[in-house]
Design an enzyme around this catalytic site. Structure first.
Site, PDB file in Angstrom:
ATOM      1  N   CYS A 184       0.845  -1.188   0.000  1.00 55.22           N
ATOM      2  CA  CYS A 184       0.000   0.000   0.000  1.00 55.22           C
ATOM      3  C   CYS A 184       0.880   1.237   0.000  1.00 55.22           C
ATOM      4  O   CYS A 184       2.028   1.192   0.433  1.00 55.22           O
ATOM      5  CB  CYS A 184      -0.846   0.040   1.256  1.00 55.22           C
ATOM      6  SG  CYS A 184      -1.891  -1.379   1.368  1.00 55.22           S
ATOM      7  N   TYR A 204      -5.296 -13.220  -4.863  1.00 51.62           N
ATOM      8  CA  TYR A 204      -4.854 -12.784  -3.534  1.00 51.62           C
ATOM      9  C   TYR A 204      -5.594 -13.547  -2.443  1.00 51.62           C
ATOM     10  O   TYR A 204      -6.815 -13.462  -2.332  1.00 51.62           O
ATOM     11  CB  TYR A 204      -5.125 -11.284  -3.430  1.00 51.62           C
ATOM     12  CG  TYR A 204      -4.688 -10.604  -2.151  1.00 51.62           C
ATOM     13  CD1 TYR A 204      -3.509 -10.946  -1.502  1.00 51.62           C
ATOM     14  CD2 TYR A 204      -5.446  -9.570  -1.615  1.00 51.62           C
ATOM     15  CE1 TYR A 204      -3.103 -10.292  -0.356  1.00 51.62           C
ATOM     16  CE2 TYR A 204      -5.048  -8.901  -0.470  1.00 51.62           C
ATOM     17  CZ  TYR A 204      -3.877  -9.262   0.154  1.00 51.62           C
ATOM     18  OH  TYR A 204      -3.484  -8.609   1.294  1.00 51.62           O
ATOM     19  N   HIS A 206      -3.234 -12.144   4.137  1.00 49.41           N
ATOM     20  CA  HIS A 206      -3.540 -11.086   5.108  1.00 49.41           C
ATOM     21  C   HIS A 206      -4.953 -11.102   5.685  1.00 49.41           C
ATOM     22  O   HIS A 206      -5.362 -10.121   6.294  1.00 49.41           O
ATOM     23  CB  HIS A 206      -3.328  -9.697   4.463  1.00 49.41           C
ATOM     24  CG  HIS A 206      -1.904  -9.439   4.090  1.00 49.41           C
ATOM     25  ND1 HIS A 206      -1.509  -9.100   2.840  1.00 49.41           N
ATOM     26  CD2 HIS A 206      -0.779  -9.468   4.837  1.00 49.41           C
ATOM     27  CE1 HIS A 206      -0.191  -8.932   2.808  1.00 49.41           C
ATOM     28  NE2 HIS A 206       0.264  -9.159   4.013  1.00 49.41           N
ATOM     29  N   ASP A 238       2.652  -9.856   9.135  1.00 52.01           N
ATOM     30  CA  ASP A 238       3.471  -9.811   7.929  1.00 52.01           C
ATOM     31  C   ASP A 238       4.426  -8.616   7.991  1.00 52.01           C
ATOM     32  O   ASP A 238       5.605  -8.735   7.672  1.00 52.01           O
ATOM     33  CB  ASP A 238       2.541  -9.698   6.709  1.00 52.01           C
ATOM     34  CG  ASP A 238       3.286  -9.807   5.403  1.00 52.01           C
ATOM     35  OD1 ASP A 238       4.354 -10.443   5.375  1.00 52.01           O
ATOM     36  OD2 ASP A 238       2.807  -9.253   4.405  1.00 52.01           O
TER      37      ASP A 238
END
Ligand code: ADP
Ligand code: SF4
Length: 681
Positions: free
Chosen positions: A31, A170, A173, A266
């Site tokens: 991000c 994806y 997370h 992470d």
């Protein structure tokens, strides 16, 4: 200089399905708070990464449909064809340097409140969403699942059209609907998409196959998977479901990008996890697939990278934060300039930008997020516009960065500090529990400055107004820093706190200088970042009886933005620190401290022989005041001595001063992307 042959292996090309990466440096999705809202900034930031030598440069999360709308977080978007040009610009920019461009497609499910689209969030099972919004996601039926697959396929085709070489599915997370189906934590279904692992993985397998079918002729299909959710039996774990899943789908994607989740695990900070902390979870992945594997762990050392590749752990060195702190990390290794690498310090200020919905910033790299809007390149800077001399007083983060960047421009720089070492506030702070890596801010700059013949450094030089005047520099820069105050003035108490005669007040500066309480202590944290919690941790570690009082409802509240809050509060609780939340400090006496409840005003008296104020810092202004009347013509304050802030802000201030010296700076000192008006109807 030539590359050290020991690092040759890092520059081998690696095939990923139908495409080939030129080397093993892989900027994994991250991000950046720019995404779709500041697209030119985003694209230029990615271009710089490619210029810096990364073989693969990927996007952040890219939304595929309005039902997975992550607003106000500023990711990418491929909802419709009109979204393609923004990401096409990123692809064109990265391709200029031979890098592959990767696109992380996502549908955020229960992680999105759909605040902008106002769609109903979707989930494997009925559930309130994971954010505190009063919004509930609905369980997807089979037609919803078909639709999700179609949206993903359409977005993959758009990504291909934009020019991407690698298209992600994806499942990391806990941030994607696919991962919510995968995890027993969120999936309570009893149909073919719930229950056993094979069923929970059905959607993932289908979307991997859809994606290959749609774009696999020219694009690689990657999976980003968290092999461990760090919740034991309640979620995916690397020694059971996580491993079984990789075994089950081993050859289905073209690339395995593996990590642990959630994001706070992470992207753990250096305060809590050392570099390489994910290896124990992912080391086996390569042994169960022939496909290339990328993994992360805040790797900044080329020796560690080589041993990961040679040891058969990874094919690609994944990096988000190391690529943010130094976009030119690969080129520096390639050019035999390893000592020039600006190593990430693991502070997560970068995360705080995204979390507060503004462009990314970085403690180590002040140009991050400024590549397009200010035209700041991380390695290049305009030449000096004159042969003026610059005297900088104070060698903390701001003074050091100003000296380094001015030196790079070619100015004649003198850096003076009264201390015996360079580093300012970091000399003390880097010795606090877990902050050793923060010392890299000083080490990097000290080394750079030591290589510059036009920068002179003077330690043990206590500068006065008179000595500054005598020095007769063309420009004087004060970077004299700040000190924690002891009167209690701060956010909650703008007029201070009642302190009885005989009461002992300590500050973080006192503690860092070695002072200690001789009995129980109350720490009052009205600052809310890391310092209050660290003071408690340090003193408790040494056996003190510590009570932590804060007006906030959470310990170290702002550390939510750096993904640390939960860990900090848990650590203090486990260490036996007594905690009073939502309480203010009313009075400090010689033997006791009185606190008040922020809601009821109820008073509590605590036995304490000292109070430690973590309230605010006061700029060191004596020198400034002495110079203002008859000082040099060019006198500027930067960093904490102007207004105390983060280390990142101080580095930025030093860099900004250096960039702007001798330049015309408009009132709005950066380019903006203004909204393009659509037709009225
Ligand atoms: P910042 O975060 O803004 O860089 P720091 O507090 O880290 O500020 O650093 C300030 C530095 O300035 C300290 O190393 C301090 O020793 C030095 N300093 C402050 N006043 C003087 C002075 N009058 N002469 C020389 N050095 C000074
Ligand atoms: Fe690393 Fe901190 Fe920069 Fe993030 S902000 S990249 S953690 S140095």
């Amino acid at each position: 200089m030539a590359r050290d042959p020991r690092y040759d292996v890092l520059f081998e090309p690696v095939q990923i399905g139908p495409v080939t990466a030129k080397n093993r440096f892989y900027q994994v999705p991250h991000c950046n708070g720019m995404g779709r809202s500041y697209p030119s900034s985003m694209a230029e930031m990615r271009r710089i990464k490619a210029e810096g030598g990364w073989g693969v440069v990927t996007t952040e999360e890219v939304e595929i449909h309005p039902s997975g709308d992550h607003s106000p977080w500023m990711g990418g978007r491929l909802w419709e064809d009109r979204d393609i040009p923004v990401l096409a610009r990123m692809c064109d920019a990265t391709h200029q340097y031979g890098a592959l461009a990767g696109c992380e497609l996502n549908h955020a499910g229960v992680m999105a409140a759909n605040r902008y689209s106002r769609d109903i969030p979707l989930a494997p099972s009925h559930t309130p969403i994971a954010l505190p919004d009063p919004v509930q996601a609905r369980a997807m039926d089979l037609s919803d699942i078909r639709l999700l697959r179609q949206w993903h396929r359409a977005a993959a085709l758009r990504a291909k059209q934009a020019g991407f070489d690698i298209i992600y599915v994806y499942a990391g997370h806990q941030l994607s609907t696919i991962s919510h189906f995968l995890s027993p934590y969120r999936n309570r279904r009893s149909d073919a998409y719930g229950g056993c692992l094979e069923n929970r993985a059905r959607l993932l397998r289908e979307i991997l196959e859809d994606t290959r079918d749609a774009v696999g002729d020219t694009c690689a299909v990657a999976i980003r998977l968290s092999v461990d959710e760090l919740m034991g039996q309640d979620g995916i774990s690397s020694d059971s479901d996580g491993r079984a899943l990789v075994e089950m789908l081993a050859e289905v994607p073209d690339l395995w990008d593996v990590n642990i989740s959630g994001w706070e695990n992470d992207s753990a900070t250096s305060r809590f996890k050392a570099s390489g902390y994910q290896e124990s979870y992912i080391h086996w992945v390569k042994s169960v697939t022939t496909k290339p594997v990328v993994g992360v762990g805040r790797y900044t050392s080329p020796d560690a990278m080589v041993s990961l590749v040679k040891g058969g752990v990874l094919d690609f060195i994944g990096a988000a934060r190391p690529s943010i702190a130094d976009p030119f990390l690969p080129n520096k290794i390639n050019e035999g300039r390893v000592e020039d690498i600006r190593e990430c310090i693991g502070c997560n200020i970068c995360v705080s930008g995204d979390n507060t919905y503004v462009p990314i910033r970085c403690t180590q790299n002040p140009t991050m997020g400024e590549e397009w809007r200010k035209g700041w390149h991380p390695e290049q800077i305009a030449k000096a516009t004159s042969d003026a001399s610059v005297l900088i007083i104070g060698a903390g983060p701001s003074g050091l960065e100003a000296a380094r960047a001015l030196g790079q421009r070619g100015y004649a720089v003198t850096l003076a500090d009264r201390a015996t070492q360079l580093g300012g506030r970091l000399l003390g702070e880097r010795r606090l529990p877990g902050l050793a890596e923060w010392g890299r801010v000083i080490e990097h700059r000290t080394w750079q400055v030591s290589q510059m013949s036009n920068v002179d450094v003077f330690l043990e030089s206590d500068m006065t107004a008179q000595s500054v005047r005598e020095f007769d520099a063309d420009h004087v820069v004060l970077a004299t820093g700040a000190k924690w105050t002891r009167d209690g003035i701060g956010r909650e108490n703008p007029r201070g706190i009642s302190i009885e005669d005989g009461a002992r007040i300590l500050t973080p500066n006192d503690i860092m200088a070695g002072q200690r309480p001789n009995g129980p202590i109350v720490i009052f944290d009205d600052d809310h970042f890391y310092m209050g919690g660290l003071m408690a941790e340090l003193l408790r570690q040494e056996g003190c009886d510590v009570t932590f009082v804060t007006p906030s409802a959470h310990v170290s509240e702002w550390t939510y933005q750096t993904l640390e809050q939960h860990r900090i509060q848990a650590r203090l609780m486990k260490m036996g620190v007594k905690i009073f939340l939502s309480h203010n400090l009313a009075q400090v006496g010689a033997q006791s401290v009185t606190i008040t409840c922020g809601y009821t005003d109820a008073k509590t008296t605590i036995t304490a022989h000292a109070a430690l104020m973590v309230t605010m810092r006061s700029p060191r202004e004596t020198l400034y005041q002495g110079l203002t009347k008859t000082g040099p013509p060019s006198l500027t304050r930067i960093g904490d001595c102007l207004a105390p802030g983060t280390i990142a802000a101080a580095v930025y201030a030093g860099h900004r001063y250096a960039r702007e010296l001798g330049e015309d700076v408009p009132d709005v000192p950066f380019r903006r992307e203004l909204p393009k008006l659509a037709p009225v109807n």
